[in-house]
Design an enzyme around this catalytic site. Structure first.
Site, PDB file in Angstrom:
ATOM      1  CG  ASN A   1      -1.742   1.239   1.361  1.00 22.63           C
ATOM      2  OD1 ASN A   1      -1.768   2.066   0.444  1.00 22.63           O
ATOM      3  ND2 ASN A   1      -2.430   1.387   2.482  1.00 22.63           N
ATOM      4  CD1 TRP A   2       3.314   0.952  -3.022  1.00 19.32           C
ATOM      5  CD2 TRP A   2       3.559   2.295  -4.795  1.00 19.32           C
ATOM      6  NE1 TRP A   2       4.047   0.278  -3.955  1.00 19.32           N
ATOM      7  CE2 TRP A   2       4.216   1.070  -5.061  1.00 19.32           C
ATOM      8  CE3 TRP A   2       3.580   3.282  -5.784  1.00 19.32           C
ATOM      9  CZ2 TRP A   2       4.878   0.823  -6.259  1.00 19.32           C
ATOM     10  CZ3 TRP A   2       4.240   3.042  -6.983  1.00 19.32           C
ATOM     11  CH2 TRP A   2       4.888   1.825  -7.216  1.00 19.32           C
ATOM     12  CE  LYS A   3      -0.235   3.258   4.783  1.00 20.12           C
ATOM     13  NZ  LYS A   3      -0.166   3.368   6.227  1.00 20.12           N
TER      14      LYS A   3
ATOM     15  CG  HIS B   1      -5.808   1.976   5.172  1.00 20.26           C
ATOM     16  ND1 HIS B   1      -5.398   2.918   6.088  1.00 20.26           N
ATOM     17  CD2 HIS B   1      -4.782   1.098   5.041  1.00 20.26           C
ATOM     18  CE1 HIS B   1      -4.161   2.618   6.478  1.00 20.26           C
ATOM     19  NE2 HIS B   1      -3.772   1.521   5.855  1.00 20.26           N
TER      20      HIS B   1
ATOM     21  CD  GLU C   1      -3.010   5.578   6.691  1.00 15.77           C
ATOM     22  OE1 GLU C   1      -2.986   5.599   5.446  1.00 15.77           O
ATOM     23  OE2 GLU C   1      -2.100   5.070   7.387  1.00 15.77           O
TER      24      GLU C   1
ATOM     25  CD  GLU D   1      -3.376  -2.300   7.242  1.00 17.20           C
ATOM     26  OE1 GLU D   1      -2.308  -2.591   6.719  1.00 17.20           O
ATOM     27  OE2 GLU D   1      -3.969  -1.230   7.033  1.00 17.20           O
TER      28      GLU D   1
ATOM     29  N   GLY E   1       2.636   2.519  10.818  1.00 13.35           N
ATOM     30  CA  GLY E   1       3.579   3.624  10.668  1.00 13.35           C
ATOM     31  C   GLY E   1       4.276   4.008  11.959  1.00 13.35           C
TER      32      GLY E   1
ATOM     33  CB  SER F   1       5.391  -1.490  11.954  1.00 15.63           C
ATOM     34  OG  SER F   1       4.953  -0.170  12.205  1.00 15.63           O
TER      35      SER F   1
ATOM     36  N   GLY G   1       2.942  -1.012   4.267  1.00 14.16           N
ATOM     37  CA  GLY G   1       2.962   0.422   3.977  1.00 14.16           C
ATOM     38  C   GLY G   1       4.378   0.878   3.665  1.00 14.16           C
ATOM     39  N   GLY G   2       5.023   1.482   4.659  1.00 11.70           N
ATOM     40  CA  GLY G   2       6.348   2.081   4.466  1.00 11.70           C
ATOM     41  C   GLY G   2       7.352   1.193   3.746  1.00 11.70           C
TER      42      GLY G   2
HETATM   43  P1  13P Z   1       3.064   0.588   7.685  1.00  5.90           P
HETATM   44  O1  13P Z   1       3.602  -0.694   7.092  1.00  5.90           O
HETATM   45  O2  13P Z   1       3.777   1.808   7.173  1.00  5.90           O
HETATM   46  O3  13P Z   1       2.957   0.524   9.171  1.00  5.90           O
HETATM   47  O4  13P Z   1       1.576   0.736   7.110  1.00  5.90           O
HETATM   48  C1  13P Z   1       0.707  -0.325   7.216  1.00  5.90           C
HETATM   49  C2  13P Z   1      -0.511  -0.003   6.452  1.00  5.90           C
HETATM   50  O5  13P Z   1      -1.268   0.859   6.820  1.00  5.90           O
HETATM   51  C3  13P Z   1      -0.741  -0.743   5.212  1.00  5.90           C
HETATM   52  O6  13P Z   1      -2.016  -0.526   4.721  1.00  5.90           O
END
Ligand code: 13P
Length: 256
Positions: free
Chosen positions: A10-12, A100, A102, A172, A178, A218, A239-240
């Site tokens: 997930n590149w956000k 998600h 967010e 999640e 994050g 994470s 994510g990251g």
């Molecule tokens: P991180 O891997 O950056 O914690 O993000 C997880 C995430 O929200 C994937 O959708």
């Protein structure tokens, strides 16, 4: 039952168009096609990067899938700023993240929205990656299993058994996203097992056994192997670490 693992990035809201092309090409360059026999892999760039990313992957004849990070449930019309299921399907998406945390916390997405989006995706043959997860407050309050399982029940309302098989759930925990504070394999497994139990109650064991439950929060190349070794964790939503080709590919390798 052995489920094929899924590693999704997930590149956000990261990577401009040229950056997205470079990142996709970097992933492609160090990726071995044979891995896809054992693990499914998907990248979820921002909307406007979807087509170029897909073009790079197609050019290299790689079977890495492309997914969107969100979608609106109406097929077309006066919904300024929104993107429909037919639009993401047309550019080659086979997955789409929905709900998600967010989107739920920053953009007010409700359980009902998540359900409508999942249904719209399934109706057009795409697989929703349905995100659920509790805040730190809910976790510390102790009722996190009830909270997450209620999110699962709401997301699957009115989804028939045949379609449920095409869904993916991503657990999640918000406190792990994050933050560098990953859930331990045991913490993640406890909730993923409870999610599968809920799916068994909603459908039956054979359906619940086909639905992949991912962990996200994470996840990185250092902890992926231990998390992916758990019985009810069928992959990761990254994510990251999905923004660095080496790290993302290392997580894919941990799933082999
Ligand atoms: P991180 O891997 O950056 O914690 O993000 C997880 C995430 O929200 C994937 O959708």
């Amino acid at each position: 039952m052995a489920r094929k693992k899924l590693i999704a990035g997930n590149w956000k809201m990261n990577e401009t168009l040229p950056e997205a092309v470079v990142l996709t090409q970097e992933i492609s360059n160090i990726f071995e096609k044979d891995w896809l026999e054992t693990v499914d892999v998907c990248i979820c760039p921002p909307y406007i990067d979807l087509k170029p990313a897909k073009t790079v992957l197609d050019f290299d004849h790689l079977g890495i899938a492309v997914g969107a990070q969100n979608v609106f449930y109406e097929p077309k019309g006066a919904y300024t700023g929104e993107i429909s299921v037919p639009m993401i399907k047309e550019v080659g998406c086979t997955y789409c993240i929905v709900g998600h945390s967010e989107r739920r916390t920053l953009f007010g997405e409700t359980n009902e929205d998540v359900n409508l989006k999942a249904k719209a995706l399934l109706a057009d043959g795409l697989s929703p990656i349905i995100c659920v997860g509790e805040s730190l407050e809910v976790r510390e309050g102790g009722a996190y299993l009830d909270y997450v399982c209620a999110q699962v029940r709401a997301a699957y309302a009115g989804i028939a058994e045949a379609e449920a098989k095409d869904t993916v759930v991503a657990y999640e925990p918000i406190w792990a996203i994050g933050t560098g504070r990953t859930a331990t394999p045991e913490q993640a497994e406890e909730v993923c097992a409870a999610i599968r139990e809920t799916l068994t109650e909603l459908y039956d064991q054979s359906v619940a056994d086909t639905i992949r439950v991912l962990y996200g929060g994470s996840m990185n190349e250092g902890n992926a192997e231990m998390l992916l070794a758990m019985a009810n964790i069928d992959g990761g939503l990254i994510g990251g670490a999905s923004l660095k080709a080496q790290s993302f590919v290392a997580i894919v390798q941990a799933a082999l």
